[in-house]
Design a protein around this motif. Sequence first.
Motif, mmCIF file in Angstrom:
data_model
loop_
_atom_site.group_PDB
_atom_site.id
_atom_site.type_symbol
_atom_site.label_atom_id
_atom_site.label_comp_id
_atom_site.label_asym_id
_atom_site.label_seq_id
_atom_site.Cartn_x
_atom_site.Cartn_y
_atom_site.Cartn_z
ATOM 1 N N ALA A 1 0.817 -1.214 0.000
ATOM 2 C CA ALA A 1 0.000 0.000 0.000
ATOM 3 C C ALA A 1 0.850 1.262 0.000
ATOM 4 O O ALA A 1 0.439 2.293 -0.553
ATOM 5 N N LYS A 2 2.027 1.193 0.582
ATOM 6 C CA LYS A 2 2.855 2.410 0.667
ATOM 7 C C LYS A 2 3.260 2.919 -0.712
ATOM 8 O O LYS A 2 3.030 4.097 -1.030
ATOM 9 N N PRO A 3 3.865 2.093 -1.594
ATOM 10 C CA PRO A 3 4.186 2.620 -2.929
ATOM 11 C C PRO A 3 2.941 2.918 -3.761
ATOM 12 O O PRO A 3 2.966 3.826 -4.602
ATOM 13 N N ILE A 4 1.869 2.170 -3.556
ATOM 14 C CA ILE A 4 0.629 2.469 -4.282
ATOM 15 C C ILE A 4 0.122 3.857 -3.910
ATOM 16 O O ILE A 4 -0.206 4.675 -4.788
ATOM 17 N N LEU A 5 0.068 4.138 -2.632
ATOM 18 C CA LEU A 5 -0.419 5.438 -2.174
ATOM 19 C C LEU A 5 0.539 6.562 -2.569
ATOM 20 O O LEU A 5 0.102 7.661 -2.933
ATOM 21 N N LYS A 6 1.829 6.288 -2.499
ATOM 22 C CA LYS A 6 2.803 7.320 -2.859
ATOM 23 C C LYS A 6 2.630 7.735 -4.313
ATOM 24 O O LYS A 6 2.635 8.941 -4.640
ATOM 25 N N ARG A 7 2.452 6.761 -5.193
ATOM 26 C CA ARG A 7 2.280 7.092 -6.605
ATOM 27 C C ARG A 7 0.938 7.788 -6.845
ATOM 28 O O ARG A 7 0.867 8.777 -7.584
ATOM 29 N N LEU A 8 -0.127 7.281 -6.238
ATOM 30 C CA LEU A 8 -1.444 7.882 -6.430
ATOM 31 C C LEU A 8 -1.512 9.299 -5.866
ATOM 32 O O LEU A 8 -2.279 10.131 -6.352
ATOM 33 N N SER A 9 -0.705 9.582 -4.864
ATOM 34 C CA SER A 9 -0.698 10.940 -4.312
ATOM 35 C C SER A 9 -0.207 11.948 -5.346
ATOM 36 O O SER A 9 -0.542 13.143 -5.269
ATOM 37 N N ARG A 10 0.592 11.477 -6.311
ATOM 38 C CA ARG A 10 1.082 12.343 -7.381
ATOM 39 C C ARG A 10 0.126 12.373 -8.573
ATOM 40 O O ARG A 10 0.094 13.355 -9.301
ATOM 41 N N GLU A 11 -0.621 11.296 -8.772
ATOM 42 C CA GLU A 11 -1.354 11.143 -10.029
ATOM 43 C C GLU A 11 -2.860 11.322 -9.903
ATOM 44 O O GLU A 11 -3.512 11.669 -10.888
ATOM 45 N N ALA A 12 -3.427 11.078 -8.738
ATOM 46 C CA ALA A 12 -4.876 11.231 -8.568
ATOM 47 C C ALA A 12 -5.213 12.657 -8.161
ATOM 48 O O ALA A 12 -4.378 13.376 -7.588
ATOM 49 N N GLY A 13 -6.452 13.034 -8.430
ATOM 50 C CA GLY A 13 -6.878 14.369 -8.035
ATOM 51 C C GLY A 13 -6.921 14.525 -6.534
ATOM 52 O O GLY A 13 -6.340 15.459 -5.963
ATOM 53 N N GLU A 14 -7.620 13.623 -5.858
ATOM 54 C CA GLU A 14 -7.670 13.574 -4.402
ATOM 55 C C GLU A 14 -7.509 12.125 -3.985
ATOM 56 O O GLU A 14 -8.016 11.215 -4.645
ATOM 57 N N LEU A 15 -6.852 11.918 -2.849
ATOM 58 C CA LEU A 15 -6.550 10.559 -2.405
ATOM 59 C C LEU A 15 -6.986 10.377 -0.959
ATOM 60 O O LEU A 15 -6.680 11.188 -0.091
ATOM 61 N N PHE A 16 -7.694 9.264 -0.710
ATOM 62 C CA PHE A 16 -8.174 8.936 0.625
ATOM 63 C C PHE A 16 -7.746 7.503 0.959
ATOM 64 O O PHE A 16 -7.534 6.676 0.063
ATOM 65 N N VAL A 17 -7.644 7.214 2.258
ATOM 66 C CA VAL A 17 -7.184 5.900 2.679
ATOM 67 C C VAL A 17 -7.887 5.509 3.975
ATOM 68 O O VAL A 17 -8.147 6.355 4.835
ATOM 69 N N THR A 18 -8.176 4.218 4.098
ATOM 70 C CA THR A 18 -8.770 3.723 5.342
ATOM 71 C C THR A 18 -8.236 2.321 5.622
ATOM 72 O O THR A 18 -7.944 1.551 4.705
ATOM 73 N N ASP A 19 -8.105 2.015 6.916
ATOM 74 C CA ASP A 19 -7.725 0.670 7.332
ATOM 75 C C ASP A 19 -8.229 0.447 8.751
ATOM 76 O O ASP A 19 -7.777 1.116 9.687
ATOM 77 N N PRO A 20 -9.154 -0.479 8.947
ATOM 78 C CA PRO A 20 -9.768 -0.655 10.268
ATOM 79 C C PRO A 20 -8.874 -1.330 11.303
ATOM 80 O O PRO A 20 -9.205 -1.307 12.491
ATOM 81 N N VAL A 21 -7.743 -1.936 10.885
ATOM 82 C CA VAL A 21 -6.899 -2.625 11.870
ATOM 83 C C VAL A 21 -5.613 -1.869 12.183
ATOM 84 O O VAL A 21 -4.866 -2.267 13.081
ATOM 85 N N ILE A 22 -5.344 -0.782 11.471
ATOM 86 C CA ILE A 22 -4.140 0.019 11.722
ATOM 87 C C ILE A 22 -4.552 1.342 12.356
ATOM 88 O O ILE A 22 -5.313 2.106 11.769
ATOM 89 N N ASP A 23 -4.037 1.595 13.554
ATOM 90 C CA ASP A 23 -4.441 2.793 14.294
ATOM 91 C C ASP A 23 -3.834 4.077 13.735
ATOM 92 O O ASP A 23 -4.472 5.125 13.730
ATOM 93 N N ASP A 24 -2.590 3.992 13.270
ATOM 94 C CA ASP A 24 -1.871 5.193 12.843
ATOM 95 C C ASP A 24 -1.535 5.085 11.359
ATOM 96 O O ASP A 24 -0.731 4.247 10.950
ATOM 97 N N LEU A 25 -2.145 5.928 10.559
ATOM 98 C CA LEU A 25 -1.909 5.929 9.111
ATOM 99 C C LEU A 25 -1.025 7.087 8.670
ATOM 100 O O LEU A 25 -0.923 7.367 7.477
#
Length: 453
Positions: free
Chosen positions: A357-381
């Motif tokens: 998820a880290k490289p996926i999100l890093k790339r999408l942060s540059r290429e998508a208009g707006e980026l959101f993320v959720t994970d119910p088992v990880i407290d700190d994102l």
Amino acid sequence: MSTIYNSETPEHARADAFTGGDVPVAVYGLGKMGLPLAAVYADVCSNVTGVDVDPDVVDAVQAGECPVSGEPGLPALVGETVEEGALRATTDIDAAAADAKIHVAIVPTLVDERNNPDLSILQRLLEKVGPGLDAGDVVFIESTVPPGSCRDELLPVLEATSGLTRGEFGLAFCPERTSSGRAIEDIMQSYPKVVGGIDPASTEAARIVYEQLNQQGVIPVDNATTAETVKITEGVYRDVNIALANELAALADPLPVDFNEVADAANTIPFINVHQPGAGVGGHCIPYYPYFLINWLDTEFPLLQTARDVNDSMPDFTVDALHSQFEAIGRDIGAARVLVLGVAYRGNVAETRAAPAKPILKRLSREAGELFVTDPVIDDLSAFAGTEIELSEIETEQFDAIVLVTHHEEFNSINWDGFDPLVVVNGRPSATIDSTKHRVYTIGSGLQARGEL
């Protein structure tokens, strides 16, 4: 005080001494694998000191609490063994080492920024354990290490710091063979324990001890290096197998064919076991262990390196798939609101090491208009790109695309038809995207979920 490393004492007497609590045990490292191991040891021998550098972990265990989440049965076992006095915890490595006769090391062994194996944490631990060793003690290494490490790296540390020599104490490699979320079951009964010592007496001592812990028994191998190689082989087999699946997953696009259906059918032959493709390979094991061969031995491993390259490419494959689906409908991802589901490396496990998820999100942060993320088992994102959103809020938001990276059980309750993303990329074929209104692309299956052949 009894000792396990003594071939002159009958085997049954050594086993009885261990299970009777006459042989003190120190387990060094109370993390996700170490605490379950310490608790199982305590349940069997009733005389275990768990050692950790984190005072919060030690305080929790001392209070009978379980600082490790997501392990069925572990909170109860920790509570019971602490209450019975069978398990205690400390940050004092020196005192624990001086008291113990069996020393069990299960601390992280990773790779550095150049993917070279890094045994520094384990070596520093053994430098502290060594002065507490007495003749007749035995050291069991559960941390994964490159082949030859016990013989060439760890034994010299113990000899130098203890003043003892090979034969006066024992050293065996006894690799953990456990998975997050089922640690106690794996330690006690899922499959046999593999052990191999630097000498026959070390192997015998390890066999006697682990036969008391493991209901499936013990596989003694010729020496420590053999046992080390068994553990690495298990890891690289999975990495290469996943790489095969990931490479063949691309068949879904040009043929098209549902490779996940292909794999399920192929796996009905007993000697075929094709794994599932996916958005990437993470965790504290599979991404690292190939380098315990590639960057440790003076030998070429082209297949292992290729597998690593393929698996490391899957985050980009996932984002490329999202781009392709937007292009197919004539939309611009640069103007899209994109939601990523899951940052943990594996479903239902609160661990993010090497998570795709880290490289996926890093790339999408540059290429998508707006980026959101959720994970119910990880407290700190906070280590991940994107704006955090609660799972309970996603159906009240409008998204143009959703990328499922981690298959958590909580995601099974999503009402996919309850909101209106145009595109869904499913990075985990084990997850079912129950939707009739969205353009769903599943890695390995392509667009077949919509009948588009």
